[in-house]
Design a protein around this motif. Sequence first.
Motif: not given
Lengths: 70, 297
Positions: A46, A48-52
């Motif tokens: 799940r 998406k690799g946004c790094e938040l």
Amino acid sequence: MYNVAEVNAEECVAQKGCRLCIMYCPEANCIQLDTSKMKAVIVESRCKGCELCVVVCDAAKHQAIKMVAR
Amino acid sequence: MGKKIQINKEFVDIMPQDYLDLVETGTYESPNRGWKDFGTATELIAEHSLCAGCPESIAFRHIMASIPNPEDTVMVGSTGCTSLVFPMIAVHNIHSLFGNQNAIATGLKRALALRFPDRVKDVIVLAGDGATVDIGLDMTLQSWFRKERFTTICFDNELYANTGGQESGLMQKGFLAKMAPVGKKFEKVRLPEIARESGCDYVAVMTASKPSLVEKVIKQAVLIAREIGPTYIQIYTPCILEIGKQSMEGLQEMRTSEAPGERFKFREFISPEAQSFLDGLAEKKKAEKLAASEATS
């Protein structure tokens, strides 16, 4: 190549009540709390690799999450 | 497992795992549902198709975790990025024609009141700023003038993000967007103030950077809409692509925009009737807590 987040269980302080990454992850059901070990766990399919999660974890000086290539 | 949401025993073996998870570990009928359920309970939203790091999806998660009785709620959406998420939420929802969302919610709320007179049914409108302020302003305002009892939530990203960045009524003055290269010449529409003057009993302006605050505001707005009159919430959900930010910078953008003096500093308006209703709720909660502590001691 695809970047996903990975939690270092030794650095994670979820047992002290920290829920920062779980709170701010934009994906639903993506970062779960392992209730037996009391650590955050990433559901990689799940992410998406946004790094938040990395940003909020680093800002709180826990530095328990890093991005890894898959 | 709750009483209202149950799986027919004959069908348990053929139901998808996601559905079983929702029924078994979802938060339907939980009296104290909120963002604290994150991580341990199944959320009412799953695998949406919004961009990585989209602040709108953070706001969506917080809202879905906070609505007071999801099993008896119908959400009305409109065209935009939000309409990409509505198929992935586990609450009844209707997709309306662009801008018609408040008109549809009006009919829906009245029909539900006639069809289920003895049950509490909430209607929540969730649309972008284009649908709420530009294309659907007529329907939005008319529903407030008529004091229709439902909540209107506006996801304000200050432009038409889904179609490439055109100028919207809620865009700030002077802002340059991809499809608005001259910069906006007019002030941002002051919809919260218009909502207050149009008859809304509760108006809030905020960002999605604090889950606890989103939870408090959403619960108040839905409960006031149930008993008193229309409510309006404007949440800043910046489009990171259109304002030129990286996927991990959305949260900081929201925090910057809610600093003192900035355009999304948290402010709310509560009408006197709504305030006395909220005071009554707080007193009731206090009395329940006192009774519970006396029972244990």
